[in-house]
Scaffold this motif. Structure first.
Motif, mmCIF file in Angstrom:
data_model
loop_
_atom_site.group_PDB
_atom_site.id
_atom_site.type_symbol
_atom_site.label_atom_id
_atom_site.label_comp_id
_atom_site.label_asym_id
_atom_site.label_seq_id
_atom_site.Cartn_x
_atom_site.Cartn_y
_atom_site.Cartn_z
ATOM 1 N N ALA A 38 0.877 -1.233 -0.027
ATOM 2 C CA ALA A 38 -0.053 -0.046 -0.134
ATOM 3 C C ALA A 38 0.952 1.252 -0.065
ATOM 4 O O ALA A 38 1.926 1.375 0.447
ATOM 5 N N HIS A 39 0.364 2.229 -0.394
ATOM 6 C CA HIS A 39 1.187 3.580 -0.760
ATOM 7 C C HIS A 39 0.552 4.549 0.388
ATOM 8 O O HIS A 39 -0.487 4.600 0.800
ATOM 9 N N ALA A 40 1.430 5.376 0.533
ATOM 10 C CA ALA A 40 1.019 6.648 1.325
ATOM 11 C C ALA A 40 0.011 7.540 0.488
ATOM 12 O O ALA A 40 0.460 7.591 -0.608
ATOM 13 N N GLU A 41 -0.973 7.996 1.178
ATOM 14 C CA GLU A 41 -2.037 8.696 0.309
ATOM 15 C C GLU A 41 -1.407 9.880 -0.279
ATOM 16 O O GLU A 41 -0.792 10.620 0.340
ATOM 17 N N GLY A 42 -1.886 10.021 -1.712
ATOM 18 C CA GLY A 42 -1.303 10.876 -2.465
ATOM 19 C C GLY A 42 0.131 10.885 -2.635
ATOM 20 O O GLY A 42 0.765 11.519 -3.817
ATOM 21 N N TYR A 43 0.891 10.003 -2.368
ATOM 22 C CA TYR A 43 2.254 9.678 -2.901
ATOM 23 C C TYR A 43 2.682 8.134 -3.274
ATOM 24 O O TYR A 43 3.047 7.272 -2.304
ATOM 25 N N PRO A 44 2.247 8.045 -4.258
ATOM 26 C CA PRO A 44 2.598 6.403 -5.035
ATOM 27 C C PRO A 44 3.876 6.072 -4.836
ATOM 28 O O PRO A 44 4.275 4.716 -4.486
ATOM 29 N N GLU A 45 4.897 7.012 -4.868
ATOM 30 C CA GLU A 45 6.430 6.493 -4.653
ATOM 31 C C GLU A 45 6.857 6.002 -3.354
ATOM 32 O O GLU A 45 7.900 5.212 -3.058
ATOM 33 N N ILE A 46 5.858 6.348 -2.277
ATOM 34 C CA ILE A 46 6.302 5.646 -0.921
ATOM 35 C C ILE A 46 5.289 4.635 -0.519
ATOM 36 O O ILE A 46 4.166 4.877 -0.558
ATOM 37 N N ALA A 47 6.010 3.537 -0.554
ATOM 38 C CA ALA A 47 5.342 2.179 -0.144
ATOM 39 C C ALA A 47 5.417 2.188 1.442
ATOM 40 O O ALA A 47 6.217 2.573 2.283
ATOM 41 N N LEU A 48 4.197 1.671 2.128
ATOM 42 C CA LEU A 48 4.099 1.702 3.620
ATOM 43 C C LEU A 48 4.287 0.307 4.112
ATOM 44 O O LEU A 48 3.588 -0.708 3.609
ATOM 45 N N GLY A 49 4.979 0.065 5.140
ATOM 46 C CA GLY A 49 5.333 -0.948 6.030
ATOM 47 C C GLY A 49 4.684 -0.687 7.185
ATOM 48 O O GLY A 49 5.573 -0.485 8.198
ATOM 49 N N VAL A 50 3.734 -1.065 7.411
ATOM 50 C CA VAL A 50 2.859 -0.865 8.604
ATOM 51 C C VAL A 50 2.395 -1.846 9.526
ATOM 52 O O VAL A 50 1.987 -2.831 9.024
ATOM 53 N N ASP A 90 13.096 -7.652 -10.552
ATOM 54 C CA ASP A 90 12.894 -6.559 -11.673
ATOM 55 C C ASP A 90 14.011 -6.925 -12.458
ATOM 56 O O ASP A 90 15.177 -7.100 -12.330
ATOM 57 N N GLN A 91 13.720 -6.457 -14.103
ATOM 58 C CA GLN A 91 14.682 -6.528 -14.965
ATOM 59 C C GLN A 91 15.888 -5.759 -14.441
ATOM 60 O O GLN A 91 17.051 -5.931 -14.746
ATOM 61 N N ILE A 92 15.618 -4.518 -14.260
ATOM 62 C CA ILE A 92 16.775 -3.518 -13.737
ATOM 63 C C ILE A 92 16.473 -3.302 -12.211
ATOM 64 O O ILE A 92 15.513 -2.500 -12.003
ATOM 65 N N PRO A 93 17.174 -4.204 -11.395
ATOM 66 C CA PRO A 93 16.868 -3.706 -9.887
ATOM 67 C C PRO A 93 17.014 -2.437 -9.698
ATOM 68 O O PRO A 93 17.893 -1.590 -9.947
ATOM 69 N N ALA A 94 16.491 -1.981 -8.309
ATOM 70 C CA ALA A 94 16.832 -0.624 -7.883
ATOM 71 C C ALA A 94 18.089 -0.611 -7.337
ATOM 72 O O ALA A 94 18.671 -1.614 -6.799
ATOM 73 N N LEU A 95 18.511 0.693 -7.060
ATOM 74 C CA LEU A 95 19.839 0.877 -6.541
ATOM 75 C C LEU A 95 19.671 0.393 -5.155
ATOM 76 O O LEU A 95 20.884 -0.138 -4.456
ATOM 77 N N GLY A 96 18.641 0.769 -4.475
ATOM 78 C CA GLY A 96 18.426 0.323 -2.839
ATOM 79 C C GLY A 96 17.200 0.691 -2.451
ATOM 80 O O GLY A 96 16.232 1.352 -3.272
ATOM 81 N N SER A 97 17.066 0.585 -1.123
ATOM 82 C CA SER A 97 15.651 0.955 -0.678
ATOM 83 C C SER A 97 16.044 2.079 0.396
ATOM 84 O O SER A 97 17.121 1.900 1.143
ATOM 85 N N MET A 98 14.949 3.115 0.490
ATOM 86 C CA MET A 98 15.315 4.144 1.388
ATOM 87 C C MET A 98 14.209 3.967 2.602
ATOM 88 O O MET A 98 13.122 4.525 2.338
#
Length: 206
Positions: free
Chosen positions: A75-87, A107-115
Motif C-alpha cells: 500500500a502507498h502513502a495517500e497521495g504519494y505512490p512513490e512511498i510504500a508503507l510498511g505498517v 525486476d529486470q533492472i533492480p533498484a539501486l537500493g531501498s530508502m
C-alpha cells in the motif's frame, strides 16, 4: 572518513556505516551527495539518525539518487505512490520481509537500493537486519566460487502472488506480462567498487 562537516563511521567490518552532519530535508550539495554515494557503495547500507522528513522531502531525497522504482505490491502513502508503507499494528505478529532477500531483485533492472524511513518504532524488537553479500561471496571456498561462476538464477515476485485472489487474477496476469521475471547472474560485479557479490536469495529466487 570525513568530508567537511560530514562524518562517516563504519558500524562493523562487513556492512553498515552511520553518517552524521547532514539534514536530509534539504537538497544535498554535490560533494555531500558524492560522499553518501561513496559510503553506500563501500558499506552496503548507510544510516542517518534524528531526521525529520515530509513525504515530499522523502521523495525529493530519493530522486537525488535516480529514478524511483515504485513498489507494485505494498500500500502507498495517500497521495504519494512513490512511498510504500510498511505498517504494523499491535495485533499483527507476523513480520514483513523476514526472509533474507534483496528488495526488487525480481525486476529486470533492480533498484539501486531501498530508502527506509521509520516514523514510529517499538521500544523493543522490530529491528531491520542487513547482511553483506560481498562478505558472503568472499567466504566461499575457491571450489564453490568456480562452481557458481557464470550461473544465473531466476528471480520471481512469488511471495506476493497470494495477495491476488481469484477476482484479481487478471491483474496478476497483467503484472506478469508487464514485468516478466528476470534471470540475474548468481555472482554480480558491483558497478562502483568492482567487487564480486552474491546475488541470490531464497525469498525471490528459484
Amino acid at each position: 572518513m570525513r568530508s567537511n562537516t560530514i562524518d562517516v563511521r563504519p558500524l562493523g567490518s562487513a556492512v553498515g556505516a552511520e553518517i552524521a552532519g547532514l539534514d536530509l530535508a534539504e537538497p544535498l550539495a554535490p560533494p555531500a551527495l558524492a560522499t553518501v554515494k561513496g559510503a553506500l557503495a563501500e558499506h552496503g547500507v548507510v544510516f542517518f539518525r534524528d531526521q525529520s522528513l515530509t513525504e515530499t522531502q522523502h521523495i525529493a531525497l530519493a530522486r537525488q539518487f535516480g529514478n524511483i522504482n515504485v513498489n507494485r505490491f505494498f500500500a502507498h502513502a495517500e497521495g504519494y505512490p512513490e512511498i510504500a508503507l510498511g505498517v504494523k499494528e499491535p495485533h499483527q505478529t507476523r513480520n514483513i520481509g523476514g526472509g533474507w532477500h534483496t528488495d526488487h531483485s525480481y525486476d529486470q533492472i533492480p533498484a539501486l537500493g531501498s530508502m527506509l524511513y521509520a516514523r514510529a518504532i517499538p521500544p523493543l524488537g522490530g529491528d531491520t537486519l542487513f547482511a553483506s553479500m560481498r562478505a558472503a561471496y568472499r567466504g566461499l571456498s575457491a571450489r564453490m566460487k568456480q562452481h557458481i561462476h557464470g550461473m544465473e538464477a531466476h528471480h520471481d515476485f512469488k511471495p506476493w502472488r497470494p495477495l491476488f485472489g481469484h477476482s484479481d487474477r487478471a491483474k496478476l496476469r497483467k503484472l506478469e506480462d508487464d514485468f516478466p521475471n528476470p534471470w540475474h547472474p548468481v555472482v554480480r560485479v558491483h558497478p562502483v567498487t568492482g567487487r564480486r557479490v552474491l546475488y541470490v536469495n531464497r525469498q525471490f529466487c528459484t
